[in-house]
Design an enzyme around this catalytic site. Structure first.
Site, mmCIF file in Angstrom:
data_model
loop_
_atom_site.group_PDB
_atom_site.id
_atom_site.type_symbol
_atom_site.label_atom_id
_atom_site.label_comp_id
_atom_site.label_asym_id
_atom_site.label_seq_id
_atom_site.Cartn_x
_atom_site.Cartn_y
_atom_site.Cartn_z
ATOM 1 N N CYS A 1 -53.731 48.163 -24.737
ATOM 2 C CA CYS A 1 -54.300 47.036 -23.994
ATOM 3 C C CYS A 1 -53.209 46.226 -23.297
ATOM 4 C CB CYS A 1 -55.123 46.146 -24.913
ATOM 5 S SG CYS A 1 -54.213 45.488 -26.330
ATOM 6 N N HIS B 1 -54.661 41.075 -29.000
ATOM 7 C CA HIS B 1 -55.336 41.895 -27.992
ATOM 8 C C HIS B 1 -55.093 41.293 -26.618
ATOM 9 C CE1 HIS B 1 -58.192 44.609 -26.182
ATOM 10 N NE2 HIS B 1 -58.907 43.605 -25.707
#
Length: 880
Positions: A266, A838
């Site tokens: 990510c 994230h």
């Protein structure tokens, strides 16, 4: 932009239409042909032009078993395609997938002239004559069946890079590929084979050798093929140009394609999406960027990073809405930057910095970098010096990354001793701004005196949550009213010992854990570099005595520290220690021993705690005879020093008894427990004075009753983190981050500057100013801090402008600089902590006229009000 290829077959030595040998090359010399996107050709070709012959490209058969297929690909690495002829001839239309048209070069030139006659007249272009960016491809074509052609592109015949390009053009695994022949060349090859004698059984081995030249077309041709003239070309958004290299035209409403998460990627997806929506970078990589690749740059990556990025960016700007799996790009990144290999989480800004630098070197147009010596300003005007530095930078660096992302700042160093100023102008690719935090941490530190003049006291001080030891010492100095002639020596105490001296001001307070215990010592500045003596101490615990068992020794928790006297012997150490214990004595009247604690004699500086008459002390020791049972009168003069505050004077008849209350032991440097008892008449204990002399003191029975030892027995722990209450969010404006970045501050001890006037390294003051701003301004908010032991993240909310970031007040160039107003268009966000966070991206889409959230393969519209969060990590601004 689009590419075109010209193909021609070399003439054989024979002029006959049929070869006498089945292995000879075809005798016909076909005219030059071009390979162009079929949809474009269907629009611009002449009405009277004949229809094309359609071929469907498929992969050549290979073993179905996986292991045999691998062996086959190893033994036969060539690219082999089957071109199967269709049943009908068409004049327009094309199936799904990628379609190419094989057309005569002359017909293509006429079509271009009709489409834009003015450009055609100016350029006088023919594909065969345009050699810019050209690369050769050798094709081997044979006829296997009546209407099937086999095309082979071999690694032996072609350079590796050209072979790779052909693989990308004719990749039939991803989507169907069709070829329409408007030149008649395939018919010629088929007819030559059909006309062979029937007894020629080897005709299946016949290969027709064709040399193909592939050209990277110029911008002018791109505008023609791309259809800038809508009357002739129709809607440009309806075209799909599928050539992997050369020109590329965006499909309508594209750029809203996600990237698959390959496993903790990510961080990569977030940075890539931000770059993939940097409009000037997109226009460049959708254009003919291959001609700019510098394969000879030793600092570059042989152009492979630029090619991989360009391929990925084009896949994100197609009309296909399926998420893209960036396997090839990740493999290239891991190949050139092993730190990003594997599937661990990484920092998106670190990847961004590597990617921008790698793209710059791959695309750097400077083949031979000149050496330019940096010159000092020497009083010249800043504008002149800045232009000189910038021109030197451009002489060595010339790429699209420099044009878009590079700026310049002014750096001023000032010597604190002679005020010598050094001014330089350095380039930057992004700004890394500190994030000031208002979050505080409450810490408890106990402060001791080193001269016995005051009682110890524990202070609660507040320091920035991620501040430094300098912040702690400053707050503690204010709390304890530290004098101008004093310093604080802060230590970490564990198990009765000082285990660490906190002497590096730049160390983070996050290194100190909640349960640690700190002790600080007030030390006169004149003894800052002097050796120290550290007293640890033990006492007999009477409560541990049970059933006639001797009491056990226990340790006091807080050591006592002072400067080491010039002459170190048993009596001087005892005198120093007794002075340090003065603040702990019970008030007068509590014990007979306390009568001496309030002596009316003059105060004596503990740092000068050597015997008042050193000659008398030495004489007394020299006259000491084992046969004599009494000391001479000089012995009474030995204590005429600091110790006389407790034991001096002829009225003290119990001096010898008092001296037996403490036993002193010399500890070795390693502190492994080995101790040597110190006798009071011992001269000059250490032959060489150590930087820190360790002495352990044993308190004898009943001595404990004379002192208040609560502060010695128990040191308070550091308070736990006290974060700001919910509802009062820690926040700062982006301008505050800029001001913190540009403020004047001293260099760190590891970054000392060599002053040419002082001829030595100095801890100079450094001041930064922005001088030249780039088209695209990338701002990195330094939320993460790394130390040898800890990793922290700041969750501070940074309030950044969206529509108008005005940097005019921060520009050092007061002339007429370009527009300094910027608009936000992309954000790389990080949620969570360091280990399990994230990354996402928030991006403004120009065609959609709104903000979108790119969460790996998921792309959803969001409101502008929701993009400001404490997760904002890297901000992308473009000049308005």
């Amino acid at each position: 932009m689009a590419t075109a290829a010209t193909a021609s077959a070399p003439a054989s030595s024979s002029s006959s239409s049929a070869s006498t040998s089945g292995r000879d090359a075809p005798t016909a010399s076909p005219a030059a042909v071009c390979l162009v996107p079929f949809r474009w050709w269907a629009r611009v070709r002449e009405e009277e032009a004949g229809g094309g012959v359609q071929y469907a490209a498929t992969a050549a058969p290979s073993p179905s078993y996986y292991g045999l297929r691998l062996l086959h690909s190893f033994l036969h690495p060539d690219l082999v395609l089957r071109l199967e002829r269709g049943e009908c001839r068409a004049a327009g239309g094309g199936g799904g997938g990628r379609s190419y048209a094989l057309v005569p070069a002359d017909d293509l030139s006429r079509a271009l002239a009709r489409q834009n006659s003015s450009l055609a007249l100016q350029n006088k272009h023919s594909f065969a004559g345009d050699s810019a960016g050209a690369y050769p491809l050798v094709l081997r074509i044979s006829v296997r069946e009546t209407s099937i052609l086999t095309v082979k592109i071999s690694k032996k015949d072609n350079p590796v890079e050209n072979y790779k390009r052909a693989n990308k053009m004719f990749n039939v695994d991803s989507q169907p590929v069709h070829v329409w022949d408007f030149s008649g060349q395939t018919n010629l090859i088929l007819m030559n084979e059909w006309n062979r004698p029937h007894h020629d059984c080897c005709h299946s081995e016949q290969e027709n050798l064709l040399e193909v030249q592939v050209y990277a077309m110029s911008d002018s041709l791109t505008s023609k093929i791309g259809g800038t003239n809508k009357e002739n070309s129709g809607d440009v958004h309806d075209m799909n140009f599928d050539l992997s290299y050369g020109s590329f035209v965006r499909a309508g409403s594209t750029g809203l394609i996600g990237l698959e998460n390959l496993g903790n990627t990510c961080f990569m997806n977030s940075s890539l999406q931000c770059l993939a929506h940097t409009s000037k970078l997109v226009d460049y990589f959708l254009g003919d960027y291959v001609k700019d690749i510098n394969r000879t740059n030793p600092l570059g990556l042989n152009g492979e990073l630029a090619l991989a990025f360009g391929e990925l960016l084009r896949s994100l700007w197609t009309s296909d809405r399926k998420p893209v799996a960036p396997h090839h790009f990740k493999a290239k990144i891991a190949c050139f930057a092993p730190q990003f290999s594997g599937f661990n989480q990484h920092d998106s800004q670190e990847l961004l910095a590597f990617l921008l630098d790698g793209l710059h070197e791959d695309l750097n147009q400077v083949k031979c970098k000149p050496y330019e010596e940096a010159k000092d300003a020497s009083g010249r005007p800043d504008q002149e010096v800045a232009d000189e530095y910038w021109n030197n930078h451009l002489a060595r660096n010339d790429s699209v990354i420099v044009d878009i992302c590079h700026g310049q700042y002014k750096s001023t160093l000032t010597c604190p001793t002679c005020n010598k100023r050094s001014v330089t102008f350095d380039p930057f690719m992004y700004l890394s701004l500190p994030v000031p935090s208002t979050a505080k941490r409450s810490m408890t530190v106990t402060v001791f005196s080193t001269d016995g003049s005051r009682e110890p006291f524990s202070y609660d001080v507040s320091v920035p949550k991620f501040g430094t030891l300098s912040d702690l010492i400053q707050a503690l100095s204010i709390a304890c009213s530290l004098g101008d002639d004093e310093i604080l020596l802060v230590t970490e105490v564990y198990n009765n010992c000082i285990i660490r001296y906190l002497e590096e001001p730049s160390d983070s307070v996050s290194l100190l854990r909640d349960g640690d215990k700190l002790a600080a010592y007030r030390l006169p500045k004149k003894y800052e570099k002097s050796p120290l003596v550290v007293f640890t101490h033990q006492y007999f615990d009477e409560h541990s005595s049970v059933d006639n068992v001797a009491p056990q020794m226990k340790e006091f928790e807080a050591p006592l520290v002072t400067a080491l006297p010039e002459t170190v012997n048993g009596l001087s150490l005892r005198s120093i220690y007794m002075k340090l214990l003065n603040p702990f004595r019970f008030p007068k009247g509590t014990s007979s021993l306390n009568d001496c604690a309030v002596s009316s004699g003059p105060s004596v500086d503990l740092m000068d705690a050597t015997p008042a008459s050193e000659s008398n002390f030495q004489n007394a020791q020299l006259k000491d005879d084992p046969k004599s049972s009494q000391r001479n009168a000089s012995d009474s003069e030995v204590t005429q020093g600091p110790s006389e505050l407790c034991y001096g004077g002829p009225a003290d008849s119990n001096k010898e008894a008092h001296m037996q209350e403490f036993e002193f032991y010399l500890k070795n440097e390693s502190g492994d427990g080995q101790q040597q008892r110190i006798e009071m008449n011992e001269l000059d204990l250490p032959r060489e004075a150590p930087s820190r002399l360790r002495v352990n003191v044993h308190w004898q029975c009943n001595t404990l009753k004379q002192y208040n030892t609560s502060m010695l027995k128990n040191l308070p722990e550091i308070h736990k983190l006290e974060l700001i209450p919910k509802g009062t969010e820690d926040s700062v404006a982006l301008h505050g981050c800029l001001e913190a970045f540009l403020k004047e501050e001293p260099l760190g001890p590891e970054d000392m500057w060599y002053c040419p006037s002082c001829k030595k390294h100095q801890q100079a003051m450094k001041k930064l100013d922005l001088w030249r701003l780039p088209e695209v301004l990338v701002i990195h908010l330094k939320r993460f801090s790394y130390t040898q032991f800890t990793r922290n993240k700041l969750e501070t909310f940074v309030d950044f402008p969206i529509n108008d970031l005005d940097l005019s007040s921060y520009i050092g160039d007061k002339g007429e600089p370009p527009n300094s107003h910027y608009r936000l268009y992309a954000i790389s966000n990080h949620y969570g902590n360091m280990g399990g966070g994230h990354y996402t991206a928030s991006i403004y889409h120009e065609e959609g006229k709104g903000w979108y959230k790119f969460d790996d393969d998921c792309v959803t519209p969001i409101s502008e009000d929701s993009i400001k969060t404490p997760a904002a990590y890297v901000l992308f601004y473009r000049r308005e």
